[in-house]
Design a protein around this motif. Structure first.
Motif, PDB file in Angstrom:
ATOM      1  N   UNK A 106      31.603  19.056  57.403  1.00  0.00           N
ATOM      2  CA  UNK A 106      32.588  18.848  58.467  1.00  0.00           C
ATOM      3  C   UNK A 106      31.941  18.035  59.575  1.00  0.00           C
ATOM      4  N   UNK A 107      32.714  17.712  60.600  1.00  0.00           N
ATOM      5  CA  UNK A 107      32.195  16.954  61.723  1.00  0.00           C
ATOM      6  C   UNK A 107      31.150  17.763  62.479  1.00  0.00           C
ATOM      7  N   UNK A 108      29.988  17.193  62.650  1.00  0.00           N
ATOM      8  CA  UNK A 108      28.877  17.909  63.279  1.00  0.00           C
ATOM      9  C   UNK A 108      29.144  18.216  64.750  1.00  0.00           C
ATOM     10  N   UNK A 109      29.858  17.313  65.446  1.00  0.00           N
ATOM     11  CA  UNK A 109      30.157  17.561  66.854  1.00  0.00           C
ATOM     12  C   UNK A 109      31.117  18.739  67.002  1.00  0.00           C
ATOM     13  N   UNK A 110      32.152  18.769  66.175  1.00  0.00           N
ATOM     14  CA  UNK A 110      33.100  19.888  66.226  1.00  0.00           C
ATOM     15  C   UNK A 110      32.415  21.195  65.849  1.00  0.00           C
ATOM     16  N   UNK A 111      31.537  21.141  64.865  1.00  0.00           N
ATOM     17  CA  UNK A 111      30.817  22.342  64.428  1.00  0.00           C
ATOM     18  C   UNK A 111      29.955  22.894  65.570  1.00  0.00           C
ATOM     19  N   UNK A 112      29.136  22.030  66.158  1.00  0.00           N
ATOM     20  CA  UNK A 112      28.248  22.461  67.237  1.00  0.00           C
ATOM     21  C   UNK A 112      29.042  22.916  68.456  1.00  0.00           C
ATOM     22  N   UNK A 113      30.111  22.189  68.768  1.00  0.00           N
ATOM     23  CA  UNK A 113      30.943  22.552  69.922  1.00  0.00           C
ATOM     24  C   UNK A 113      31.618  23.899  69.706  1.00  0.00           C
ATOM     25  N   UNK A 114      32.047  24.176  68.487  1.00  0.00           N
ATOM     26  CA  UNK A 114      32.667  25.467  68.181  1.00  0.00           C
ATOM     27  C   UNK A 114      31.668  26.602  68.371  1.00  0.00           C
ATOM     28  N   UNK A 115      30.457  26.408  67.873  1.00  0.00           N
ATOM     29  CA  UNK A 115      29.424  27.435  68.041  1.00  0.00           C
ATOM     30  C   UNK A 115      29.063  27.622  69.507  1.00  0.00           C
ATOM     31  N   UNK A 116      28.976  26.517  70.251  1.00  0.00           N
ATOM     32  CA  UNK A 116      28.656  26.610  71.678  1.00  0.00           C
ATOM     33  C   UNK A 116      29.764  27.333  72.447  1.00  0.00           C
TER      34      UNK A 116
END
Length: 182
Positions: A78-88
């Motif tokens: 999946x999109x790495x930015x969306x993944x990291x932003x979701x976790x953050x």
């Protein structure tokens, strides 16, 4: 029947002994892999381009930029930015599971300290490798504790999930801008 079990045990013991003797036989002997080429196979940029996991292996090409056409790289599904932003964004809630290849993040139930009689659970679905608003879907659940200490589901307004999605998208944009500024 007892005779069959004793034969099986004897055969198993002999097979195990032979296996262990075979392992011991090569101790101290020269390896078939020459000493001079050990550790050199993947040095100096001569690593194979293709593996069984595709180009770059299971975690992707380390030199690949996260902003490759907005797709996010890094070997994630999946999109790495969306993944990291979701976790953050959901960092204050304990995670139940997170699947970076399928793009699903499921939190555990969370009760805010200021209101222990209610709890929340969030599921985030990242649907695309591109950084797009429609590549993200959030589902949120709320339960309140009744007078008998049972948890009762409460319907949330769509604004709650929209606010969570917007917070994730804002964080993803921040991460992308920070990455492009490097």
């Amino acid at each position: 029947m007892a005779r069959r079990n004793s034969l099986y045990s004897a055969f198993s013991g002999i097979a195990l002994s032979l296996l262990l003797m075979g392992c011991d036989a090569n101790l101290g002997t020269e390896s078939a892999f020459p000493e001079s080429t050990r550790g050199v196979v993947y040095q100096d940029g001569n690593a194979p381009d293709e593996t069984i996991f595709g180009k770059g292996g299971i975690f992707g090409d380390s030199e690949k930029d996260l902003s490759d056409g907005g797709a996010g790289g890094g070997g994630l599904g999946v999109n790495a930015y969306l993944w990291r932003a979701s976790l953050d964004t959901l960092a204050f809630i304990p995670l139940s599971s997170a699947d970076p290849f399928g793009g699903v993040i499921i939190t555990d139930w969370y009760s805010p300290p200021e209101s222990p009689g209610e709890r929340f659970k969030v599921t985030v679905y990242i649907l695309d490798r591109r950084l797009r608003a429609d590549g993200l879907r959030v589902t949120a659940f709320k339960q309140n504790q009744d007078t008998t200490n049972q948890w009762v589901s409460v319907t949330l307004t769509p604004k709650v999930t929209t606010d969570i999605e917007n917070a994730i998208l804002s964080r993803a944009r921040e991460l992308r801008v920070a990455r492009e500024g490097e």
